[in-house]
Design an enzyme around this catalytic site. Sequence first.
Site, PDB file in Angstrom:
ATOM      1  N   CYS A  72     -23.049  13.503 -10.605  1.00  0.00           N
ATOM      2  CA  CYS A  72     -24.264  13.476 -11.428  1.00  0.00           C
ATOM      3  C   CYS A  72     -23.967  14.083 -12.802  1.00  0.00           C
ATOM      4  O   CYS A  72     -24.481  13.597 -13.822  1.00  0.00           O
ATOM      5  CB  CYS A  72     -25.398  14.231 -10.739  1.00  0.00           C
ATOM      6  SG  CYS A  72     -26.202  13.275  -9.430  1.00  0.00           S
ATOM      7  N   GLY A 105     -12.688  12.496   5.070  1.00  0.00           N
ATOM      8  CA  GLY A 105     -12.295  13.370   3.960  1.00  0.00           C
ATOM      9  C   GLY A 105     -13.191  13.251   2.752  1.00  0.00           C
ATOM     10  O   GLY A 105     -12.775  13.562   1.631  1.00  0.00           O
ATOM     11  N   HIS A 161     -14.109   3.887  -4.149  1.00  0.00           N
ATOM     12  CA  HIS A 161     -12.772   3.987  -4.745  1.00  0.00           C
ATOM     13  C   HIS A 161     -12.261   2.575  -5.011  1.00  0.00           C
ATOM     14  O   HIS A 161     -12.365   1.694  -4.142  1.00  0.00           O
ATOM     15  CB  HIS A 161     -11.788   4.663  -3.786  1.00  0.00           C
ATOM     16  CG  HIS A 161     -12.084   6.095  -3.503  1.00  0.00           C
ATOM     17  ND1 HIS A 161     -11.444   7.128  -4.161  1.00  0.00           N
ATOM     18  CD2 HIS A 161     -12.945   6.684  -2.643  1.00  0.00           C
ATOM     19  CE1 HIS A 161     -11.889   8.292  -3.696  1.00  0.00           C
ATOM     20  NE2 HIS A 161     -12.808   8.056  -2.787  1.00  0.00           N
ATOM     21  N   ASP A 168     -10.266   8.164 -11.583  1.00  0.00           N
ATOM     22  CA  ASP A 168     -10.191   9.309 -10.673  1.00  0.00           C
ATOM     23  C   ASP A 168      -9.255  10.355 -11.281  1.00  0.00           C
ATOM     24  O   ASP A 168      -8.210  10.040 -11.833  1.00  0.00           O
ATOM     25  CB  ASP A 168      -9.680   8.861  -9.299  1.00  0.00           C
ATOM     26  CG  ASP A 168      -9.934   9.908  -8.230  1.00  0.00           C
ATOM     27  OD1 ASP A 168     -10.756   9.653  -7.340  1.00  0.00           O
ATOM     28  OD2 ASP A 168      -9.320  10.996  -8.285  1.00  0.00           O
ATOM     29  N   HIS A 220     -21.796  12.223  -3.210  1.00  0.00           N
ATOM     30  CA  HIS A 220     -22.549  11.264  -4.030  1.00  0.00           C
ATOM     31  C   HIS A 220     -21.804   9.952  -3.801  1.00  0.00           C
ATOM     32  O   HIS A 220     -20.599   9.865  -4.110  1.00  0.00           O
ATOM     33  CB  HIS A 220     -22.510  11.710  -5.505  1.00  0.00           C
ATOM     34  CG  HIS A 220     -23.233  10.813  -6.452  1.00  0.00           C
ATOM     35  ND1 HIS A 220     -24.092  11.279  -7.427  1.00  0.00           N
ATOM     36  CD2 HIS A 220     -23.205   9.459  -6.608  1.00  0.00           C
ATOM     37  CE1 HIS A 220     -24.571  10.269  -8.141  1.00  0.00           C
ATOM     38  NE2 HIS A 220     -24.035   9.151  -7.661  1.00  0.00           N
ATOM     39  N   CYS A 248     -24.145  18.461  -8.291  1.00  0.00           N
ATOM     40  CA  CYS A 248     -23.285  17.320  -7.961  1.00  0.00           C
ATOM     41  C   CYS A 248     -22.387  16.978  -9.146  1.00  0.00           C
ATOM     42  O   CYS A 248     -22.861  16.690 -10.248  1.00  0.00           O
ATOM     43  CB  CYS A 248     -24.139  16.115  -7.577  1.00  0.00           C
ATOM     44  SG  CYS A 248     -23.181  14.620  -7.374  1.00  0.00           S
ATOM     45  N   HIS A 285     -19.725   6.788  -3.581  1.00  0.00           N
ATOM     46  CA  HIS A 285     -18.813   6.207  -4.571  1.00  0.00           C
ATOM     47  C   HIS A 285     -17.858   5.254  -3.886  1.00  0.00           C
ATOM     48  O   HIS A 285     -17.521   5.421  -2.721  1.00  0.00           O
ATOM     49  CB  HIS A 285     -18.047   7.298  -5.325  1.00  0.00           C
ATOM     50  CG  HIS A 285     -17.359   8.281  -4.434  1.00  0.00           C
ATOM     51  ND1 HIS A 285     -18.030   9.306  -3.806  1.00  0.00           N
ATOM     52  CD2 HIS A 285     -16.068   8.381  -4.047  1.00  0.00           C
ATOM     53  CE1 HIS A 285     -17.184  10.021  -3.079  1.00  0.00           C
ATOM     54  NE2 HIS A 285     -15.977   9.474  -3.202  1.00  0.00           N
ATOM     55  N   ASN A 295     -15.354   6.523   1.442  1.00  0.00           N
ATOM     56  CA  ASN A 295     -15.210   7.583   2.436  1.00  0.00           C
ATOM     57  C   ASN A 295     -16.591   8.105   2.816  1.00  0.00           C
ATOM     58  O   ASN A 295     -17.423   8.362   1.946  1.00  0.00           O
ATOM     59  CB  ASN A 295     -14.349   8.725   1.883  1.00  0.00           C
ATOM     60  CG  ASN A 295     -12.887   8.332   1.770  1.00  0.00           C
ATOM     61  OD1 ASN A 295     -12.366   7.610   2.610  1.00  0.00           O
ATOM     62  ND2 ASN A 295     -12.226   8.794   0.725  1.00  0.00           N
TER      63      ASN A 295
HETATM   64  P1  5GP Z   1     -13.908  11.387  -1.784  1.00  0.00           P
HETATM   65  O1  5GP Z   1     -12.821  12.291  -1.249  1.00  0.00           O
HETATM   66  O2  5GP Z   1     -15.246  12.098  -1.757  1.00  0.00           O
HETATM   67  O3  5GP Z   1     -13.944  10.031  -1.175  1.00  0.00           O
HETATM   68  O4  5GP Z   1     -13.533  11.127  -3.293  1.00  0.00           O
HETATM   69  C1  5GP Z   1     -13.826  11.991  -4.332  1.00  0.00           C
HETATM   70  C2  5GP Z   1     -12.887  11.646  -5.463  1.00  0.00           C
HETATM   71  O5  5GP Z   1     -13.390  12.231  -6.642  1.00  0.00           O
HETATM   72  C3  5GP Z   1     -11.460  12.176  -5.272  1.00  0.00           C
HETATM   73  O6  5GP Z   1     -10.541  11.082  -5.292  1.00  0.00           O
HETATM   74  C4  5GP Z   1     -11.262  13.122  -6.442  1.00  0.00           C
HETATM   75  O7  5GP Z   1      -9.963  13.071  -6.989  1.00  0.00           O
HETATM   76  C5  5GP Z   1     -12.315  12.653  -7.434  1.00  0.00           C
HETATM   77  N1  5GP Z   1     -12.834  13.685  -8.297  1.00  0.00           N
HETATM   78  C6  5GP Z   1     -13.276  14.925  -7.913  1.00  0.00           C
HETATM   79  N2  5GP Z   1     -13.702  15.623  -8.972  1.00  0.00           N
HETATM   80  C7  5GP Z   1     -13.531  14.818 -10.059  1.00  0.00           C
HETATM   81  C8  5GP Z   1     -13.787  14.991 -11.455  1.00  0.00           C
HETATM   82  O8  5GP Z   1     -14.264  16.024 -11.930  1.00  0.00           O
HETATM   83  N3  5GP Z   1     -13.492  13.940 -12.271  1.00  0.00           N
HETATM   84  C9  5GP Z   1     -12.963  12.775 -11.785  1.00  0.00           C
HETATM   85  N4  5GP Z   1     -12.693  11.818 -12.674  1.00  0.00           N
HETATM   86  N5  5GP Z   1     -12.710  12.582 -10.479  1.00  0.00           N
HETATM   87  C10 5GP Z   1     -12.981  13.592  -9.628  1.00  0.00           C
HETATM   88 ZN    ZN Z   2     -24.878  13.136  -7.557  1.00  0.00          ZN
END
Ligand code: 5GP
Ligand code: ZN
Length: 112
Positions: A7, A92, A101, A30, A97, A4, A99, A86
């Site tokens: 993580c 999407g 936004h 992000d 894990h 992850c 989170h 999300n």
């Molecule tokens: P999701 O699409 O799952 O709601 O959001 C995942 C978010 O994690 C995305 O906005 C993506 O840009 C961000 N993200 C993915 N990998 C990384 C990373 O390695 N570092 C950071 N800071 N953000 C990440």
């Molecule tokens: Zn995790």
Amino acid sequence: MNDCIFCKIIAGEIPSEKVYEDEEIVIFKDIAPVAKIHLLCVPKEHYAYLTELNQARVSRLGRALRKIASLRDALGLSEGYRLVINQGENAGQSVHHLHIHILGGETLPWGN
Ligand code: 5GP
Ligand code: ZN
């Protein structure tokens, strides 16, 4: 969780720009911002979905929301912000894990 990415960020194995951390959550920038301010508030405990909430997680999530609210000015969000969680494919969700936004720093369009 072994594979992850969040993580690994929490463990410091992958670099991130952390803006806040305590024993329960970390907040970092992000990597691909979709607003002038785009932060991710991540519980340190690994779980992916709101369907996995138990009483302890509900309490921690509530504290996370209260913490975000208390950090509003320090994070540059005094003029307003949006929280997004999300969940699953249609939303999407790309990191499994949980989170939150945190979006702000400008007028946010309302849409998909
Ligand atoms: P999701 O699409 O799952 O709601 O959001 C995942 C978010 O994690 C995305 O906005 C993506 O840009 C961000 N993200 C993915 N990998 C990384 C990373 O390695 N570092 C950071 N800071 N953000 C990440
Ligand atoms: Zn995790």
